[in-house]
Design a protein around this motif. Structure first.
Motif, short mmCIF file in Angstrom:
data_model
loop_
_atom_site.label_atom_id
_atom_site.label_comp_id
_atom_site.label_asym_id
_atom_site.label_seq_id
_atom_site.Cartn_x
_atom_site.Cartn_y
_atom_site.Cartn_z
N VAL A 231 12.29 -3.16 -29.39
CA VAL A 231 12.50 -4.25 -30.34
C VAL A 231 12.48 -3.70 -31.76
O VAL A 231 12.00 -2.59 -32.01
CB VAL A 231 11.41 -5.35 -30.21
N ASP A 232 13.02 -4.50 -32.70
CA ASP A 232 12.91 -4.20 -34.12
C ASP A 232 11.59 -4.83 -34.58
O ASP A 232 11.47 -6.05 -34.66
CB ASP A 232 14.10 -4.79 -34.87
N GLU A 233 10.62 -3.99 -34.88
CA GLU A 233 9.27 -4.50 -35.18
C GLU A 233 9.24 -5.44 -36.37
O GLU A 233 8.43 -6.37 -36.41
CB GLU A 233 8.32 -3.32 -35.44
N SER A 234 10.11 -5.24 -37.37
CA SER A 234 10.05 -6.09 -38.55
C SER A 234 10.38 -7.54 -38.21
O SER A 234 9.80 -8.47 -38.79
CB SER A 234 11.01 -5.58 -39.63
N VAL A 235 11.30 -7.76 -37.27
CA VAL A 235 11.62 -9.13 -36.85
C VAL A 235 10.39 -9.77 -36.22
O VAL A 235 10.05 -10.93 -36.52
CB VAL A 235 12.80 -9.14 -35.85
N ILE A 236 9.71 -9.05 -35.35
CA ILE A 236 8.52 -9.58 -34.69
C ILE A 236 7.42 -9.87 -35.70
O ILE A 236 6.73 -10.90 -35.63
CB ILE A 236 8.01 -8.59 -33.61
N LEU B 128 17.71 -5.06 -31.93
CA LEU B 128 17.75 -6.25 -32.77
C LEU B 128 17.97 -7.50 -31.93
O LEU B 128 17.29 -8.52 -32.11
CB LEU B 128 18.86 -6.10 -33.81
N ILE B 129 18.91 -7.43 -30.99
CA ILE B 129 19.18 -8.58 -30.13
C ILE B 129 17.96 -8.90 -29.27
O ILE B 129 17.58 -10.07 -29.11
CB ILE B 129 20.42 -8.31 -29.26
N ARG B 130 17.32 -7.87 -28.73
CA ARG B 130 16.13 -8.10 -27.92
C ARG B 130 15.01 -8.72 -28.74
O ARG B 130 14.25 -9.56 -28.24
CB ARG B 130 15.66 -6.78 -27.30
N SER B 131 14.90 -8.34 -30.00
CA SER B 131 13.87 -8.91 -30.87
C SER B 131 14.06 -10.41 -31.00
O SER B 131 13.10 -11.19 -30.91
CB SER B 131 13.93 -8.26 -32.25
N LEU C 290 21.88 -15.20 -32.26
CA LEU C 290 22.24 -14.33 -31.14
C LEU C 290 23.75 -14.26 -30.95
O LEU C 290 24.31 -13.19 -30.67
CB LEU C 290 21.57 -14.82 -29.86
N ARG C 291 24.43 -15.39 -31.12
CA ARG C 291 25.89 -15.37 -31.02
C ARG C 291 26.50 -14.49 -32.09
O ARG C 291 27.44 -13.73 -31.84
CB ARG C 291 26.44 -16.79 -31.11
#
Length: 343
Positions: free
Chosen positions: A190-195, A237-240, A261-262
């Motif tokens: 995952v992109d940690e910043s999104v989380i 990024l998508i997984r985040s 997501l789209r």
């Protein structure tokens, strides 16, 4: 005021993990030294035991606010963790070793904390730049966030799910950092910043200053054109955002997440179509173009699908010329912008 060498207890702890950025880190350190508010500290982690990195940073250690930690390479999160373990400030701020702060960062961000004591984190926008100079626009606009916040709006989970992910260099209260396990989510790929921003927005009062108080470097020697690197970044990024469903509470939240997501899958598919076409793999190019059109029915996706389906031969002949023109335009734009905005 001149920050001098203020030795009062640090309010801001800048966490800088450095790996193969020896040529850039002096400017990063200088941007911290240039702060108009001096109650900060900078913890630099030599994340790879580079003798050259230690040599470059050593002269700055005369300032008691700057410290160097050396360790084997433990990855980005491991470097941040090492810096956090030695930080003593009230606010933790990740600062990459090739990016810069504007001189007013600490003063402007600190003013928000002073004005609204309950705020847990304060973010800002950033100016994009390369080795050749500044680029048009800012970080928030580059990620598709066009609206300009007033600065007194609270960032919501729906904002983040909708793609409004603040610039990574922000000030986060130590208590909030610990509460959300910042940069230590335990999630894989995952992109940690999104989380981090999803967790913060779901539990705390987060504000964004609309002004560009930092500078985000787009490096010419990065791996941004390497297919495997880009593919991995897009996947993370998508997984985040897929993981973001955990924080969605209302129908509007889920709709914002679906739109994001789209959009991400649309751009991923267009990129795959372009690179497959470049490599002469027409079946994969057509499949990717169809996927892009399924995610978003745009003129761009329709043209791409038609090009690789109806007339791939002429398009292939034009592709190298198009790439050369695009590269030339980018260089000219960057050069003009640098001259106009140079100080």
């Amino acid at each position: 005021m001149d920050s001098g060498t203020d030795t009062s207890p640090a309010a801001f702890s800048f966490l800088t993990t450095a790996y193969r950025t020896e040529r850039y880190i002096p400017e990063t350190i200088e941007s911290v030294l240039a702060q108009t508010r001096g109650d900060w500290e900078l913890v630099v982690v030599d994340n790879g035991l580079s003798d050259e990195m230690a040599r470059v940073v050593e002269p700055y250690l005369a300032d008691p606010r700057i410290r160097l930690v050396r360790q084997d390479n433990r990855g980005y999160a491991g470097g941040i963790a090492a810096a956090v373990a030695r930080a003593r400030g009230r606010f933790l701020c990740v600062l990459d070793s090739d990016d810069h702060l504007m001189p007013e960062f600490c003063a402007r961000v600190g003013a928000v904390f002073d004005a609204v004591p309950g705020v847990a984190a304060v973010a800002c926008d950033a100016q994009l730049f390369t080795d050749d100079g500044p680029l048009p626009g800012g970080y928030m606009r580059s990620i598709g966030t066009a609206r300009r916040r007033a600065g007194d709006e609270r960032l919501t989970v729906r904002d983040v799910l909708g793609g409004e992910v603040p610039y990574y260099t922000a000030a986060i209260r130590c208590e909030a950092w610990e509460a959300v396990s910042a940069y230590a989510s335990g999630l894989e790929e995952v992109d940690e910043s999104v989380i981090v921003w999803l967790r913060l927005a779901s539990r705390f009062d987060v504000r964004i200053i609309p002004d560009r108080l930092a500078r985000y470097r787009l490096r010419g020697d990065s791996d941004s054109r390497d297919e495997s690197t880009v593919e991995n970044f897009e996947r993370q990024l998508i997984r985040s955002f897929e993981s973001g469903a955990e924080w969605a509470q209302t129908q509007e939240d889920f709709e914002a997440l679906d739109a994001t997501l789209r959009r991400l899958r649309y751009h991923q598919s267009l990129r795959r179509a372009r690179w497959a076409f470049r490599d002469g793999d027409l079946p994969d190019a057509r499949a990717a173009a169809r996927a892009a059109f399924s995610h978003r029915h745009t003129v761009r996706a329709a043209v791409a699908l038609s090009a690789v389906t109806v007339a791939p031969g002429p398009v292939r002949m034009l592709y190298p010329a198009k790439q050369r023109v695009a590269a030339a335009v980018s260089r000219v734009t960057a050069g003009i912008t640098s001259r106009v905005q140079s100080r």
